[in-house]
Design an enzyme around this catalytic site. Structure first.
Site, PDB file in Angstrom:
ATOM      1  N   CYS A 179       0.792  -1.236   0.000  1.00  6.00           N
ATOM      2  CA  CYS A 179       0.000   0.000   0.000  1.00  6.00           C
ATOM      3  C   CYS A 179       0.823   1.284   0.000  1.00  6.00           C
ATOM      4  O   CYS A 179       0.650   2.127  -0.894  1.00  6.00           O
ATOM      5  CB  CYS A 179      -0.928   0.027   1.211  1.00  6.00           C
ATOM      6  SG  CYS A 179      -2.257  -1.141   1.068  1.00  6.00           S
TER       7      CYS A 179
HETATM    8  C1  UDX Z   1      -0.756  -0.068   5.521  1.00  5.12           C
HETATM    9  C2  UDX Z   1      -1.724   0.820   6.309  1.00  5.12           C
HETATM   10  O1  UDX Z   1      -1.302   0.869   7.679  1.00  5.12           O
HETATM   11  C3  UDX Z   1      -3.142   0.318   6.191  1.00  5.12           C
HETATM   12  O2  UDX Z   1      -4.028   1.199   6.878  1.00  5.12           O
HETATM   13  C4  UDX Z   1      -3.514   0.262   4.701  1.00  5.12           C
HETATM   14  O3  UDX Z   1      -4.812  -0.206   4.536  1.00  5.12           O
HETATM   15  C5  UDX Z   1      -2.522  -0.610   3.962  1.00  5.12           C
HETATM   16  O4  UDX Z   1      -1.189  -0.136   4.168  1.00  5.12           O
HETATM   17  P1  UDX Z   1       0.401  -2.427   5.836  1.00  5.12           P
HETATM   18  O5  UDX Z   1       0.942  -2.264   4.459  1.00  5.12           O
HETATM   19  O6  UDX Z   1      -0.138  -3.739   6.251  1.00  5.12           O
HETATM   20  O7  UDX Z   1      -0.760  -1.358   6.113  1.00  5.12           O
HETATM   21  O8  UDX Z   1       1.618  -2.086   6.809  1.00  5.12           O
HETATM   22  P2  UDX Z   1       1.898  -1.140   8.059  1.00  5.12           P
HETATM   23  O9  UDX Z   1       1.767  -1.897   9.309  1.00  5.12           O
HETATM   24  O10 UDX Z   1       1.162   0.120   7.961  1.00  5.12           O
HETATM   25  O11 UDX Z   1       3.455  -0.844   7.814  1.00  5.12           O
HETATM   26  C6  UDX Z   1       3.903  -0.292   6.591  1.00  5.12           C
HETATM   27  C7  UDX Z   1       5.404  -0.209   6.557  1.00  5.12           C
HETATM   28  O12 UDX Z   1       5.876   0.800   7.445  1.00  5.12           O
HETATM   29  C8  UDX Z   1       6.128  -1.497   6.949  1.00  5.12           C
HETATM   30  O13 UDX Z   1       7.194  -1.719   6.075  1.00  5.12           O
HETATM   31  C9  UDX Z   1       6.629  -1.214   8.344  1.00  5.12           C
HETATM   32  O14 UDX Z   1       7.793  -1.945   8.674  1.00  5.12           O
HETATM   33  C10 UDX Z   1       6.914   0.288   8.262  1.00  5.12           C
HETATM   34  N1  UDX Z   1       6.849   0.974   9.551  1.00  5.12           N
HETATM   35  C11 UDX Z   1       5.666   1.117  10.206  1.00  5.12           C
HETATM   36  C12 UDX Z   1       8.017   1.498  10.101  1.00  5.12           C
HETATM   37  O15 UDX Z   1       9.105   1.385   9.516  1.00  5.12           O
HETATM   38  N2  UDX Z   1       7.926   2.157  11.288  1.00  5.12           N
HETATM   39  C13 UDX Z   1       6.757   2.324  11.958  1.00  5.12           C
HETATM   40  O16 UDX Z   1       6.775   2.963  13.032  1.00  5.12           O
HETATM   41  C14 UDX Z   1       5.596   1.772  11.414  1.00  5.12           C
END
Ligand code: UDX
Length: 448
Positions: free
Chosen positions: A272
């Site tokens: 996403c």
């Molecule tokens: C995301 C959105 O959160 C969700 O609402 C949407 O519908 C789809 O995209 P997702 O792709 O499952 O969900 O992952 P998410 O948990 O949001 O993490 C995204 C990325 O950010 C990951 O690579 C994660 O490692 C990174 N991340 C997240 C960080 O590096 N630091 C953080 O503090 C949080």
């Protein structure tokens, strides 16, 4: 009682279908992929998502759920259709509406042969204007009916996170309803009341365009928040005694900032964030609007994984011929998904540098093997992965990696160099015993 069709059994559609059916709502999932339908109807989940398989098989047994490729029949017996087809990226960053268009076309053709009022709900992530300017005209033309009178149209973005999609569907923090007209919005609101009963989340009823834009604003903000802390991490590394973790904790206590999505790391990936940020930028470009914060968030994220390779080079002098162990390949823990995972960019760069790469991930090795084949070595445990390595990069913060002690690294590795790209380990414990580098940690950050 509403009866539901869900068109597109990808990660969002299948999770939604299983959750509704588990709640006793009659739901039919429709997809063109016959193999996928057979898998689902056999009670198996084609994707790795906690509790999903349990929900699917429970609902199949209860008779509230089935998967089929017969859209027409499903549409006739239901009164609401959610469109959850994919909107993949095109080379210029914009999204392809090919599947949305063909879904609207098929639904429209079927509506032409039905009598009852039917509500069409677009849940796929689409740029503002898609429902009004693309979906609505296709539906009207194919059905020969009038939107807002003979059938309804809503935009209803989802905010499911991989790894907690079932929980996010069952207990969302909000429901956003973008409506073409009052009756469409009322029908969807009524459905959500049936689903959530007394625990109805906060409801936002608004225009179609707002609902479409909310989804992009949400993901762009979250990704920018992570990019913000990731760039601050590098400033911390240059600042003696600074530690990005402490800074994130302190600023996160300010309710205007909040603690979530402030974890510095090697960058964000997944299906996403990268796609949505590029899409909103492409849309803004078309409108002659600049979005420099989102642009910067993407640029920061492009170089972020390479920090770990640079650190390895600094520590080893050169990377050619060196054996580098990678712990974690998935774009985040608890998933087998490697779409836009930072591990891919790290592997590519290490291979360019002439390193030997060994890798281990509890779930994502099969998917990574499809990309890199024999170019890298896949170990069957973390311990074996670090064996004889000159340097180890921790890419994904799987909890099982926490079991590795400084002694494990010291005894097994050729050179005990650990680059902690996710701040998984306690730096006070590890830095004394290993050559330990952590993202966002200035020299001598220890307070003891
Ligand atoms: C995301 C959105 O959160 C969700 O609402 C949407 O519908 C789809 O995209 P997702 O792709 O499952 O969900 O992952 P998410 O948990 O949001 O993490 C995204 C990325 O950010 C990951 O690579 C994660 O490692 C990174 N991340 C997240 C960080 O590096 N630091 C953080 O503090 C949080």
């Amino acid at each position: 009682m509403h009866e539901i069709t869900i068109l597109g059994l990808g990660y969002v559609g299948l999770t939604m279908a299983a959750c509704l059916a588990e709640q006793g709502i009659k739901t039919t999932g429709v997809d063109l992929d016959k193999e996928k339908i057979a898998t689902i109807n056999a009670g198996k989940s084609p994707i790795h998502e906690p509790r999903l398989e349990e929900f699917i098989s429970k609902a199949l047994k209860a008779g509230t759920f089935k998967a089929t490729s017969d859209l027409e029949n499903s549409l006739r017996t239901s009164n609401i259709t959610f469109v959850t087809v994919g909107t993949p990226s095109l080379p210029d960053g914009s999204i392809s509406l090919e599947y949305v268009r063909s879904a609207a076309e098929s639904i429209g053709r079927t509506l032409n042969r039905t009598q009852n009022y039917h509500l069409v709900v677009v849940r796929s992530t689409v740029i503002p204007g898609t429902c009004l300017e693309v979906v609505k005209p296709i539906l009207e033309k194919a059905s020969g009916k009038v939107c807002g009178k003979d059938f309804g149209l809503c935009s209803n973005p989802e905010f499911l996170k991989e790894g907690s999609a079932v929980q996010d569907m069952m207990r969302p923090d909000r429901v956003v309803i973008g409506e073409n007209d009052r009756r469409s919005g009322d029908t969807l609101q009524d459905f959500y009341h049936q689903l959530y009963e007394r625990e109805m989340p906060r409801l936002i009823r608004t225009s179609l365009a707002n609902a479409e834009l909310i989804k992009y604003a949400n993901n762009a903000f979250l990704a920018s928040k992570v990019s913000f802390i990731n760039s601050l991490a590098h400033l911390c590394e240059k600042t003696p005694q600074a530690d990005v973790e402490v800074i994130a904790e302190a600023i996160g206590l300010d309710p205007r900032i909040g603690p979530l999505f402030l974890k510095a790391g090697l960058g964000w990936g997944g299906s996403c964030f990268p796609k949505d940020l590029k899409a909103i930028l492409a849309y803004a470009r078309e409108q002659n609007i600049e979005l420099p914060i989102i642009d910067a968030a993407i640029r920061i994220n492009e170089i972020q994984p390479i920090w770990s390779v640079r650190k390895a080079k600094e520590a080893l002098g050169e990377l050619k011929g060196k054996r580098i162990a990678l712990l974690g390949l998935a774009f985040k823990p608890d998933t087998d998904d490697i779409r836009e995972a930072v591990s891919i960019r790290i592997i590519q760069r290490l291979l360019q540098e002439g390193s030997f790469v060994s890798a281990y991930d509890p779930a994502a090795m099969e998917n990574t093997r499809k990309l890199f084949g024999k170019k890298i070595v896949f170990a069957d445990s973390a311990q074996k992965c670090i064996q004889d390595a000159d340097c180890c990069i921790l890419i994904t913060e799987w909890q099982e990696f926490k079991r590795l002690t400084p002694e494990d690294f010291r005894i097994r590795m050729h050179e005990p160099i650990l680059i902690d790209g996710r701040r998984l380990y306690n730096h006070e414990e590890y830095s004394g015993k290993l050559n330990y580098y952590a993202i966002g940690l200035g020299s001598c950050a220890s307070t003891s």
